[in-house]
Design an enzyme around this catalytic site. Structure first.
Site, mmCIF file in Angstrom:
data_model
loop_
_atom_site.group_PDB
_atom_site.id
_atom_site.type_symbol
_atom_site.label_atom_id
_atom_site.label_comp_id
_atom_site.label_asym_id
_atom_site.label_seq_id
_atom_site.Cartn_x
_atom_site.Cartn_y
_atom_site.Cartn_z
ATOM 1 N N LEU A 192 -17.222 15.815 17.247
ATOM 2 C CA LEU A 192 -17.365 14.459 16.699
ATOM 3 C C LEU A 192 -17.889 13.475 17.746
ATOM 4 C CD1 LEU A 192 -14.151 14.306 14.476
ATOM 5 C CD2 LEU A 192 -16.493 14.842 13.772
ATOM 6 N N HIS A 451 -1.883 -13.387 24.199
ATOM 7 C CA HIS A 451 -2.758 -13.793 23.097
ATOM 8 C C HIS A 451 -4.052 -14.380 23.655
ATOM 9 C CE1 HIS A 451 -4.001 -15.383 19.239
ATOM 10 N NE2 HIS A 451 -4.284 -16.529 19.859
#
Ligand code: FAD
Length: 472
Positions: A192, A451
């Site tokens: 893959l 964040h």
């Protein structure tokens, strides 16, 4: 004339198992030597495996992004964007040369004696070294010997590899032109990854897989989602396909396979056929027969929990023996084997070995799958969070995938973590740490994550096991 040499430890094979074992042994004060017959250190991984494949994956992804995503990102490109394949390959080769050369420097730094040549057993205490290049002919006597001879591509019965039109992963890493049609036998990680590279460069890629799922060993839900995103990227899949023929006729390869559901025989043509049906231990030329090493039916050297063969002083690690054929697994074993020699104890946690497929998005996992837990009759809960709801993935315009936690139904201890997403291969390290320390998903969810980062999806998925996510 062969010179007689004596070392505390002789490592046979300079791949990630062998070179790491050799450096560790030298660091612990052993007179250490490592013998490698390839002419370069680093083994399969650095020369024809992990490293060159990741170079091609990264640069083909960049090319694909520039081609297909620049407009939506507000980047105007004047003129054509195209691949210069020889230079594209040069970039890969440079990285390989730098990294393999780096190991040679480390050998010098830590005082590991490097024998350039092929090792074969004379008896259980003596190894003959047949030199290559500027190597020296020698017979080495060693108190301890570590076999780290690695693996080779498993051949497909009846299909002859010429590394030109019918290739193994090695040939597929160095094709001289972009094949129009690339057919791959085997929908495992190597197949893959190679399919991703050449598809991005323009090949029509068809994957023939005998099983009814791709990604050997992936969690079932993850395997399905992986097939979906790869299909969206243009790869074609035929599952339940039993290949019966692959022959080169001039410049084309003719392939036949049986659809195991319908029983019908189908045929197809390719410019290049990649055979990627797995790997098997490599012990050729080692003369293991001379000392009667136990080798099981799949060719793996039989060892005990301390990596000992039937001889106390001969150990075997990495792809040549049991366990997943992964570079980091071989490295862990290299360290542990040397620690056993030094102190009589060492440790590898086989329940905590991450696996990563470096497609885009990446697929990474550690610990157990839902299928394994069901089979073991263990009750579990699942928490999931999609990257489409993660602010950093949004800003990066890279939102395919999710984080999935599997936790014990009662204690919420992490049992497995499965990620499809940008940087999944880096993020899975945090799951490995959690698994190693016996963390619960709540432990993870209560750790402050920066964040905006992709790792907030990780925290949110963990939080979803015992409550609701905030951002989804
Ligand atoms: P090897 O790396 O195979 O090294 C063994 C070395 O021993 C070889 O260099 C060989 O020449 C030498 N040797 C053998 N016999 C003798 C002898 N008699 N005398 C002297 N020298 C000898 N793993 C990952 O973890 N991540 C990946 O992304 C990844 N990608 C891969 C991509 C491809 C295309 C392939 C083929 C493999 C990939 N792997 C990956 C697997 C990884 O390469 C192997 O698991 C790893 O190299 C095993 O390390 P090893 O030290 O056991 O053996």
């Amino acid at each position: 004339e062969a010179s007689q040499k004596k070392h505390d430890i002789l490592v046979i094979g300079g791949g990630p198992g062998g070179y790491v074992a050799a450096i560790k042994a030298a660091q612990l004060g052993f007179d250490t030597a490592c013998v490698e017959k390839r002419g370069r250190l680093g083994g399969t991984c650095l020369n024809v495996g992990c490293i060159p494949s990741k170079a091609l994956l990264n640069n083909s992804h960049l090319f694909h992004q520039i081609q297909h995503e620049s407009k939506s990102r507000g980047i105007d490109i004047k003129g054509d964007v195209s691949i210069n394949l020889p230079k594209f390959m040069d970039a890969k080769d440079k990285v390989v040369a730098q990294l393999t050369g780096g190991i040679e420097m480390l050998f010098k730094k830590y005082g590991v004696k490097y024998y350039k040549g092929a090792a074969s057993f004379v008896d259980e205490h003596h190894v003959n070294i047949d030199p290559i290049e500027d190597g020296e002919k020698a017979v080495v006597k060693a108190d301890n010997i570590i076999i780290a001879t690695g693996s080779e591509a498993t051949p497909f019965p009846g299909i002859e590899i010429d590394e030109e039109r019918i290739v193994s992963s090695t040939g597929c890493l160095s094709l001289s032109e972009v094949p129009k049609r690339l057919v791959i036998i085997g929908g495992g990680i190597i197949g893959l990854e190679m399919g991703s590279v050449w598809s991005r460069l323009g090949s029509q890629v068809t994957v023939l897989e005998f099983q009814n799922a791709i990604g050997a060993g992936m969690d079932g839900e993850v395997s399905k989602a992986t097939q979906k995103f790869l299909t969206k990227q243009g790869l074609k899949f035929k599952l339940g396909a039993k290949v019966t023929k692959g022959v080169r006729e001039g410049e084309v390869v003719k392939i036949e396979y049986e659809d195991t559901k319908s029983g019908k025989t189908e045929s197809l043509e390719a410019d290049v056929l990649l055979v990627a049906v797995g790997r098997r231990p490599y012990l050729k030329g080692l003369n293991a027969e001379a000392i009667g090493l136990d080798i099981e039916k799949r060719g793996r050297v039989v060892i005990d929990s301390q990596f000992k063969t039937k001889f106390d002083h001969i150990r075997c690690i990495g792809d040549a023996t049991f366990g997943p054929m992964l570079a980091h697994k071989a490295e862990e074993e290299g360290i542990a084997a040397v620690e056993y020699i030094k102190n009589g104890h060492g440790h590898v946690n086989y329940a905590n070995i991450p696996a990563v497929m470096y497609s885009h998005p990446e697929v990474a996992w550690v610990g157990q799958t839902e299928e394994q837990l069901k089979e073991a009759g263990i009750k579990y809960k699942v928490g999931k969070f999609p990257f489409i709801a993660n602010s950093r993935a949004k800003t990066n315009m890279d939102t395919e995938g999710f984080v999935k936690f599997i936790a014990d139904a009662e204690t919420e201890r992490v049992l497995g973590c499965h990620i499809i997403g940008p940087n999944a291969g880096e993020m899975i390290a945090e799951a490995g740490l959690a698994l190693e320390y016996g963390a619960s998903t709540e432990d993870i969810a209560r750790v402050c994550h920066a964040h905006p980062t992709l790792s907030e999806a990780f925290k949110e998925a963990a939080g979803s096991v015992f409550g609701k996510p905030i951002n989804f």
